[in-house]
Design a protein around this motif. Structure first.
Motif, mmCIF file in Angstrom:
data_model
loop_
_atom_site.group_PDB
_atom_site.id
_atom_site.type_symbol
_atom_site.label_atom_id
_atom_site.label_comp_id
_atom_site.label_asym_id
_atom_site.label_seq_id
_atom_site.Cartn_x
_atom_site.Cartn_y
_atom_site.Cartn_z
ATOM 1 N N ASP A 109 5.579 -30.711 2.835
ATOM 2 C CA ASP A 109 6.805 -30.180 2.222
ATOM 3 C C ASP A 109 6.700 -28.699 1.876
ATOM 4 N N ALA A 110 5.595 -28.298 1.252
ATOM 5 C CA ALA A 110 5.458 -26.910 0.805
ATOM 6 C C ALA A 110 5.414 -25.950 1.995
ATOM 7 N N GLU A 111 4.606 -26.267 2.980
ATOM 8 C CA GLU A 111 4.515 -25.393 4.152
ATOM 9 C C GLU A 111 5.802 -25.420 4.964
ATOM 10 N N ALA A 122 4.777 -14.309 5.463
ATOM 11 C CA ALA A 122 4.537 -13.477 4.279
ATOM 12 C C ALA A 122 3.684 -14.168 3.227
ATOM 13 N N PHE A 123 3.747 -15.516 3.187
ATOM 14 C CA PHE A 123 3.028 -16.259 2.148
ATOM 15 C C PHE A 123 2.370 -17.495 2.737
ATOM 16 N N GLN A 124 1.361 -17.978 2.033
ATOM 17 C CA GLN A 124 0.740 -19.254 2.355
ATOM 18 C C GLN A 124 0.407 -19.985 1.068
ATOM 19 N N VAL A 125 0.247 -21.294 1.173
ATOM 20 C CA VAL A 125 -0.092 -22.090 -0.008
ATOM 21 C C VAL A 125 -1.399 -22.827 0.243
ATOM 22 N N VAL A 126 -2.187 -22.944 -0.824
ATOM 23 C CA VAL A 126 -3.463 -23.651 -0.774
ATOM 24 C C VAL A 126 -3.496 -24.613 -1.951
ATOM 25 N N GLY A 127 -3.925 -25.827 -1.712
ATOM 26 C CA GLY A 127 -3.941 -26.836 -2.766
ATOM 27 C C GLY A 127 -5.280 -26.946 -3.468
ATOM 28 N N PRO A 152 -3.721 -30.511 -11.065
ATOM 29 C CA PRO A 152 -3.135 -30.231 -9.750
ATOM 30 C C PRO A 152 -2.518 -28.833 -9.755
ATOM 31 N N MET A 153 -2.726 -28.097 -8.697
ATOM 32 C CA MET A 153 -2.316 -26.700 -8.683
ATOM 33 C C MET A 153 -2.042 -26.240 -7.259
ATOM 34 N N THR A 154 -0.975 -25.472 -7.100
ATOM 35 C CA THR A 154 -0.643 -24.894 -5.803
ATOM 36 C C THR A 154 -0.817 -23.383 -5.884
ATOM 37 N N HIS A 155 -1.693 -22.854 -5.064
ATOM 38 C CA HIS A 155 -1.995 -21.421 -5.058
ATOM 39 C C HIS A 155 -1.119 -20.745 -4.003
ATOM 40 N N ILE A 156 -0.332 -19.772 -4.435
ATOM 41 C CA ILE A 156 0.541 -19.025 -3.531
ATOM 42 C C ILE A 156 -0.103 -17.668 -3.263
ATOM 43 N N LEU A 157 -0.363 -17.393 -2.004
ATOM 44 C CA LEU A 157 -1.031 -16.142 -1.624
ATOM 45 C C LEU A 157 -0.147 -15.331 -0.678
ATOM 46 N N ARG A 158 -0.328 -14.027 -0.725
ATOM 47 C CA ARG A 158 0.332 -13.141 0.222
ATOM 48 C C ARG A 158 -0.491 -13.100 1.513
#
Length: 202
Positions: A109-111, A122-127, A152-158
């Motif tokens: 869902d997130a991706e 522009a962004f990526q997510v890491v769990g 639980p945490m979702t890391h949003i990176l550039r």
């Protein structure tokens, strides 16, 4: 509770969308970043962002995958609007509490939302998750603690920051294997106690 690293937690951001769940979740997450991620040198690129106060710690009261996805969109849009903010840790203690639910959400869902919004370049997510487990590893393997966070945490990176970090490191491919060696030498019990102390600090 919403605040940037390097600021007084008493100075909070006002946010009309995110709901404050508990200051301890933000404080525990920051302690984990400082003691585990930076302290054990698991991510060589984390320390500069932490010391510069460019990490945003956002805790949400979202309890469903749908509400969490809405919060993810809010945080990505904030990163778009604030170029001086390096990255965001979206902490969601009440949503996707089991690893079996969380893993497919991050990779699915997130991706998919990033792709549909035209933001995957522009962004990526890491769990990160208390029950994180690498594919092919046993659940009790100490290497899993690379991505085992207090909540639980979702890391949003550039994406550009990730690419720049990789290009600047002499051997980025060696980092994951090096982390596994460090964590396995420490052992699961020591790592569990280290994370527990981070939670206690919150």
């Amino acid at each position: 509770m919403l605040f940037r690293s390097g600021t007084d937690p008493a100075t909070q951001f006002v946010d009309t969308h995110m709901v404050s769940l508990s200051p301890p979740a933000a404080l525990a997450t920051r302690a984990w970043v400082q003691r585990v991620v930076v302290g054990l040198a698991l991510c060589p690129w984390a320390q500069p962002a932490e010391q510069a106060g460019k990490i945003r710690y956002a805790v949400t009261a979202a309890a469903t995958a749908g509400d969490l996805l809405a919060d993810l969109e809010t945080e990505v849009r904030r990163l778009q609007a604030e170029p001086g903010l390096e990255t965001t840790l979206l902490v969601h203690p009440q949503a996707l509490r089991s690893w079996e639910e969380f893993y497919p959400w991050v990779g699915g869902d997130a991706e998919a939302w990033l792709e549909d919004a035209g933001l995957d370049d522009a962004f990526q997510v890491v769990g990160f998750h208390p029950g994180f487990c690498f594919a092919g590893e046993e659940a009790d393997d100490a290497s899993n603690w690379t991505n085992r966070s207090p909540f639980p945490m979702t890391h949003i990176l550039r994406q550009d920051s990730v690419e720049s970090a990789i290009e600047s490191h002499p051997d980025p491919q060696a980092v994951p294997e090096g982390n596994k060696c460090v964590l396995r030498r420490m052992g699961t019990e020591r790592l569990r106690e280290l994370v527990r102390r981070c939670v206690d600090e919150g």
